[in-house]
Scaffold this motif. Structure first.
Motif, PDB file in Angstrom:
ATOM      1  N   HIS A   1      -2.178  10.580 -14.760  1.00  0.00           N
ATOM      2  CA  HIS A   1      -2.534  11.642 -14.172  1.00  0.00           C
ATOM      3  C   HIS A   1      -3.424  11.412 -12.826  1.00  0.00           C
ATOM      4  O   HIS A   1      -4.377  12.017 -12.493  1.00  0.00           O
ATOM      5  N   GLY A   2      -2.707  10.563 -12.064  1.00  0.00           N
ATOM      6  CA  GLY A   2      -3.158  10.346 -10.671  1.00  0.00           C
ATOM      7  C   GLY A   2      -4.035   9.147 -10.645  1.00  0.00           C
ATOM      8  O   GLY A   2      -4.313   8.743  -9.387  1.00  0.00           O
ATOM      9  N   LYS A   3      -4.439   8.498 -11.694  1.00  0.00           N
ATOM     10  CA  LYS A   3      -5.474   7.307 -11.942  1.00  0.00           C
ATOM     11  C   LYS A   3      -4.484   6.276 -12.136  1.00  0.00           C
ATOM     12  O   LYS A   3      -3.741   6.116 -13.202  1.00  0.00           O
ATOM     13  N   LEU A   4      -4.583   5.258 -11.148  1.00  0.00           N
ATOM     14  CA  LEU A   4      -3.592   3.789 -11.355  1.00  0.00           C
ATOM     15  C   LEU A   4      -4.253   2.677 -12.013  1.00  0.00           C
ATOM     16  O   LEU A   4      -5.373   2.440 -11.383  1.00  0.00           O
TER      17      LEU A   4
ATOM     18  N   LYS B   1      -6.208  -4.568  -5.673  1.00  0.00           N
ATOM     19  CA  LYS B   1      -6.957  -3.793  -4.399  1.00  0.00           C
ATOM     20  C   LYS B   1      -6.501  -2.546  -4.274  1.00  0.00           C
ATOM     21  O   LYS B   1      -7.513  -1.555  -3.969  1.00  0.00           O
ATOM     22  N   PHE B   2      -5.422  -2.005  -4.733  1.00  0.00           N
ATOM     23  CA  PHE B   2      -5.065  -0.726  -4.611  1.00  0.00           C
ATOM     24  C   PHE B   2      -4.887   0.151  -5.886  1.00  0.00           C
ATOM     25  O   PHE B   2      -4.596   1.356  -5.733  1.00  0.00           O
ATOM     26  N   LEU B   3      -5.577  -0.433  -6.807  1.00  0.00           N
ATOM     27  CA  LEU B   3      -5.641   0.277  -8.037  1.00  0.00           C
ATOM     28  C   LEU B   3      -6.959   0.740  -8.336  1.00  0.00           C
ATOM     29  O   LEU B   3      -7.955   0.389  -7.892  1.00  0.00           O
ATOM     30  N   ASP B   4      -6.867   1.813  -9.411  1.00  0.00           N
ATOM     31  CA  ASP B   4      -8.474   2.280  -9.497  1.00  0.00           C
ATOM     32  C   ASP B   4      -9.230   1.939 -10.576  1.00  0.00           C
ATOM     33  O   ASP B   4     -10.597   1.958 -10.657  1.00  0.00           O
ATOM     34  N   GLU B   5      -8.409   1.200 -11.494  1.00  0.00           N
ATOM     35  CA  GLU B   5      -8.960   0.573 -12.938  1.00  0.00           C
ATOM     36  C   GLU B   5      -8.110  -0.566 -13.324  1.00  0.00           C
ATOM     37  O   GLU B   5      -7.089  -0.616 -13.221  1.00  0.00           O
ATOM     38  N   LEU B   6      -8.752  -1.478 -13.764  1.00  0.00           N
ATOM     39  CA  LEU B   6      -7.915  -2.662 -14.489  1.00  0.00           C
ATOM     40  C   LEU B   6      -8.342  -2.731 -16.095  1.00  0.00           C
ATOM     41  O   LEU B   6      -9.793  -2.682 -16.598  1.00  0.00           O
ATOM     42  N   SER B   7      -7.440  -3.315 -17.070  1.00  0.00           N
ATOM     43  CA  SER B   7      -7.766  -3.594 -18.103  1.00  0.00           C
ATOM     44  C   SER B   7      -8.638  -4.821 -18.345  1.00  0.00           C
ATOM     45  O   SER B   7      -8.670  -5.459 -17.125  1.00  0.00           O
ATOM     46  N   GLU B   8      -9.413  -5.013 -19.434  1.00  0.00           N
ATOM     47  CA  GLU B   8     -10.335  -6.293 -19.377  1.00  0.00           C
ATOM     48  C   GLU B   8      -9.490  -7.497 -19.041  1.00  0.00           C
ATOM     49  O   GLU B   8      -9.767  -8.283 -18.295  1.00  0.00           O
ATOM     50  N   GLU B   9      -8.255  -7.669 -19.930  1.00  0.00           N
ATOM     51  CA  GLU B   9      -7.380  -8.694 -19.677  1.00  0.00           C
ATOM     52  C   GLU B   9      -6.982  -8.981 -18.150  1.00  0.00           C
ATOM     53  O   GLU B   9      -6.937  -9.972 -17.478  1.00  0.00           O
ATOM     54  N   ALA B  10      -6.659  -7.939 -17.698  1.00  0.00           N
ATOM     55  CA  ALA B  10      -6.118  -8.006 -16.011  1.00  0.00           C
ATOM     56  C   ALA B  10      -7.161  -8.407 -15.148  1.00  0.00           C
ATOM     57  O   ALA B  10      -7.071  -9.103 -14.372  1.00  0.00           O
ATOM     58  N   SER B  11      -8.180  -8.057 -15.519  1.00  0.00           N
ATOM     59  CA  SER B  11      -9.687  -8.229 -14.636  1.00  0.00           C
ATOM     60  C   SER B  11      -9.931  -9.627 -14.909  1.00  0.00           C
ATOM     61  O   SER B  11     -10.156 -10.328 -13.887  1.00  0.00           O
ATOM     62  N   ILE B  12     -10.080 -10.241 -16.051  1.00  0.00           N
ATOM     63  CA  ILE B  12     -10.204 -11.592 -16.232  1.00  0.00           C
ATOM     64  C   ILE B  12      -9.080 -12.442 -15.678  1.00  0.00           C
ATOM     65  O   ILE B  12      -9.448 -13.482 -14.911  1.00  0.00           O
ATOM     66  N   ILE B  13      -7.826 -11.997 -16.045  1.00  0.00           N
ATOM     67  CA  ILE B  13      -6.435 -13.013 -15.263  1.00  0.00           C
ATOM     68  C   ILE B  13      -6.778 -12.870 -13.892  1.00  0.00           C
ATOM     69  O   ILE B  13      -6.310 -13.879 -13.250  1.00  0.00           O
ATOM     70  N   GLY B  14      -6.915 -11.757 -13.259  1.00  0.00           N
ATOM     71  CA  GLY B  14      -6.976 -11.354 -11.854  1.00  0.00           C
ATOM     72  C   GLY B  14      -5.317 -11.258 -11.273  1.00  0.00           C
ATOM     73  O   GLY B  14      -5.086 -11.456 -10.221  1.00  0.00           O
ATOM     74  N   ALA B  15      -4.673 -10.837 -12.207  1.00  0.00           N
ATOM     75  CA  ALA B  15      -3.119 -10.321 -11.797  1.00  0.00           C
ATOM     76  C   ALA B  15      -2.734  -9.342 -12.779  1.00  0.00           C
ATOM     77  O   ALA B  15      -3.123  -9.186 -13.977  1.00  0.00           O
ATOM     78  N   VAL B  16      -1.840  -8.510 -12.108  1.00  0.00           N
ATOM     79  CA  VAL B  16      -1.489  -7.254 -12.782  1.00  0.00           C
ATOM     80  C   VAL B  16       0.168  -7.267 -12.723  1.00  0.00           C
ATOM     81  O   VAL B  16       0.526  -7.489 -11.659  1.00  0.00           O
ATOM     82  N   ASN B  17       0.670  -7.108 -13.730  1.00  0.00           N
ATOM     83  CA  ASN B  17       2.191  -7.030 -14.015  1.00  0.00           C
ATOM     84  C   ASN B  17       2.713  -5.579 -14.454  1.00  0.00           C
ATOM     85  O   ASN B  17       3.838  -5.261 -14.206  1.00  0.00           O
ATOM     86  N   THR B  18       1.666  -4.896 -14.709  1.00  0.00           N
ATOM     87  CA  THR B  18       2.045  -3.313 -15.296  1.00  0.00           C
ATOM     88  C   THR B  18       1.193  -2.200 -15.075  1.00  0.00           C
ATOM     89  O   THR B  18      -0.048  -2.373 -14.890  1.00  0.00           O
ATOM     90  N   ILE B  19       1.645  -1.113 -14.167  1.00  0.00           N
ATOM     91  CA  ILE B  19       0.790  -0.139 -13.709  1.00  0.00           C
ATOM     92  C   ILE B  19       1.195   0.997 -14.500  1.00  0.00           C
ATOM     93  O   ILE B  19       2.368   1.477 -14.552  1.00  0.00           O
ATOM     94  N   VAL B  20      -0.021   2.020 -14.958  1.00  0.00           N
ATOM     95  CA  VAL B  20       0.394   3.157 -15.568  1.00  0.00           C
ATOM     96  C   VAL B  20      -0.338   4.261 -14.665  1.00  0.00           C
ATOM     97  O   VAL B  20      -1.563   4.168 -14.061  1.00  0.00           O
ATOM     98  N   ASN B  21       0.549   4.981 -14.427  1.00  0.00           N
ATOM     99  CA  ASN B  21      -0.086   6.346 -13.638  1.00  0.00           C
ATOM    100  C   ASN B  21      -0.567   7.339 -14.604  1.00  0.00           C
ATOM    101  O   ASN B  21       0.199   8.265 -15.180  1.00  0.00           O
TER     102      ASN B  21
ATOM    103  N   LYS C   1       0.861  -1.243  -0.076  1.00  0.00           N
ATOM    104  CA  LYS C   1      -0.072   0.001   0.164  1.00  0.00           C
ATOM    105  C   LYS C   1       0.875   1.062   0.123  1.00  0.00           C
ATOM    106  O   LYS C   1       0.448   2.217  -0.705  1.00  0.00           O
ATOM    107  N   ASN C   2       1.811   1.214   0.743  1.00  0.00           N
ATOM    108  CA  ASN C   2       2.857   2.293   0.916  1.00  0.00           C
ATOM    109  C   ASN C   2       3.636   2.741  -0.595  1.00  0.00           C
ATOM    110  O   ASN C   2       3.668   3.719  -0.871  1.00  0.00           O
ATOM    111  N   THR C   3       3.799   1.686  -1.200  1.00  0.00           N
ATOM    112  CA  THR C   3       4.471   1.465  -2.514  1.00  0.00           C
ATOM    113  C   THR C   3       3.386   2.335  -3.343  1.00  0.00           C
ATOM    114  O   THR C   3       3.789   3.203  -4.245  1.00  0.00           O
ATOM    115  N   VAL C   4       2.297   1.865  -3.638  1.00  0.00           N
ATOM    116  CA  VAL C   4       1.482   2.405  -4.328  1.00  0.00           C
ATOM    117  C   VAL C   4       1.075   3.913  -4.176  1.00  0.00           C
ATOM    118  O   VAL C   4       1.277   4.861  -4.977  1.00  0.00           O
ATOM    119  N   ASN C   5       1.087   4.312  -2.850  1.00  0.00           N
ATOM    120  CA  ASN C   5       0.932   5.716  -2.431  1.00  0.00           C
ATOM    121  C   ASN C   5       2.480   6.442  -2.919  1.00  0.00           C
ATOM    122  O   ASN C   5       2.223   7.611  -3.398  1.00  0.00           O
TER     123      ASN C   5
END
Ligand code: NAP
Length: 293
Positions: free
Chosen positions: A100-103, A78-98, A52-56
């Motif tokens: 303008h403040g939305k992760l 659980k610390f992200l604002d939005e998921l791509s369709e793929e990440a949402s189906i897979i249930g795992a994220v390996n890349t985060i784009v910031n 959580k601290n890392t995401v902050n």
């Protein structure tokens, strides 16, 4: 490589635990340099309690984004604002784009797996496959197989049987596929299951640096010459598991190509620029050779 960083340099991070085995800093920094982009990519060893601290921190420092590697790909969601369709189906994220403040969370492993397995598509479609593992990358493998390769049947073999069952429940619901079978990882009991699979994928950490003498199985009868055996591990480039499969005539594929292509997709998401993947692959192979004993 670039040796000066100024006020406008964009920061991208890699978080995982452990992290020392990773070639991603080499790949990304080399690609930034090659494409003349003012970015820097740094690895951070982050234990789970600091997610959580890392995401902050990503938000507070205005970082452009991060890569997420084991064991955080599922827990970070659980610390992200939005998921791509793929990440949402897979249930795992390996890349985060910031953005303008939305992760926003993506899964580019899936793209790396497609690029790696594409030459074998005809052999995989309509065949029986076995995936060993039930973590974040096993999820990306199963999503990619179902969406792009249409196997007849998928065996999931994992140390913790209950995690394999949870994964099956998720994918049966999300992707409406019901030809799954789950097994506990116990090599003497897995021989027939593995030998009767056209494709075997290792999506566990067994055999990864520094534990290079570990292997999923040392039973030769697990393999045959009609198989494709894909190990996601890229360090070492040829695991003990792949060495045994190769000795039985199987076609073997290591994790380096997947690594390059997932990296290329992430690079594009952060920079909007296409990574010259084959040039980077060539350079990475030279780098690995010059750094091995
Ligand atoms: P993860 O989410 O932490 O999952 C780890 C998996 O390994 C789980 O299935 C776990 O079983 C199993 N495992 C760990 N230690 C084990 C042991 N001692 N005995 C038996 N099973 C064990 O990790 P991940 O993100 O999926 O990554 C898995 C592997 O894929 C890593 O080696 C990683 O480097 C590789 N990978 C490669 C690429 C690439 O680009 N080539 C990309 C992503 C991942 P339990 O469920 O029982 O804990």
């Amino acid at each position: 490589m670039k040796d000066s960083f100024f006020a406008n340099t964009e920061l991208i991070g890699l978080i995982g635990h452990p992290i020392k085995h990773s070639y991603s800093p080499f790949i990304q920094n080399y690609a930034f340099d090659l494409m003349n982009l003012d970015y820097i990519y740094l690895p951070f060893d982050v234990p789970s309690e600091n997610l959580k601290n890392t995401v902050n921190g990503v938000l507070a420092f205005g970082m452009k984004g991060i890569n997420v590697t084991l064991p955080h790909k599922e827990k970070i969601i659980k610390f992200l604002d939005e998921l791509s369709e793929e990440a949402s189906i897979i249930g795992a994220v390996n890349t985060i784009v910031n953005d303008h403040g939305k992760l926003i969370g993506y899964n580019t492993d899936a793209y790396g797996i497609i690029e790696t397995l594409l030459p074998f598509k005809d052999k995989i479609s309509g065949s029986k496959v076995s995936v060993i593992g039930a973590g974040g990358s096993a999820r990306a493998v199963i999503y990619t197989l179902l969406r792009h390769f249409k196997p007849e049947e998928i065996n999931i073999i994992n140390r913790t049987h209950q995690k394999a069952d949870t994964l099956v429940n998720d994918f049966s619901l999300k992707m409406r596929y019901d030809s799954f079978h789950t097994f506990e990882l116990f090599p003497p009991d897995n021989v027939e299951i593995l030998n009767s699979s056209r494709l075997i994928v290792n999506a566990t950490t067994i055999g990864m640096f520094p534990d290079v003498d570990d292997t999923i199985t040392d039973i030769e009868a697990s393999f045959n010459a009609d198989q494709i055996v894909f190990d996601l591990i890229y360090n070492p480039t040829k695991t003990k598991f792949l060495q045994l499969a190769e000795s039985q005539g199987a076609t073997i594929v290591g994790g380096l190509q997947m690594l390059i292509y997932q990296a290329a997709k992430s690079f594009g998401l952060w920079t909007g620029v296409e990574m010259p993947a084959s040039e980077i692959a060539f350079k990475l192979e030279k780098y690995i050779l010059s750094n091995s004993l």
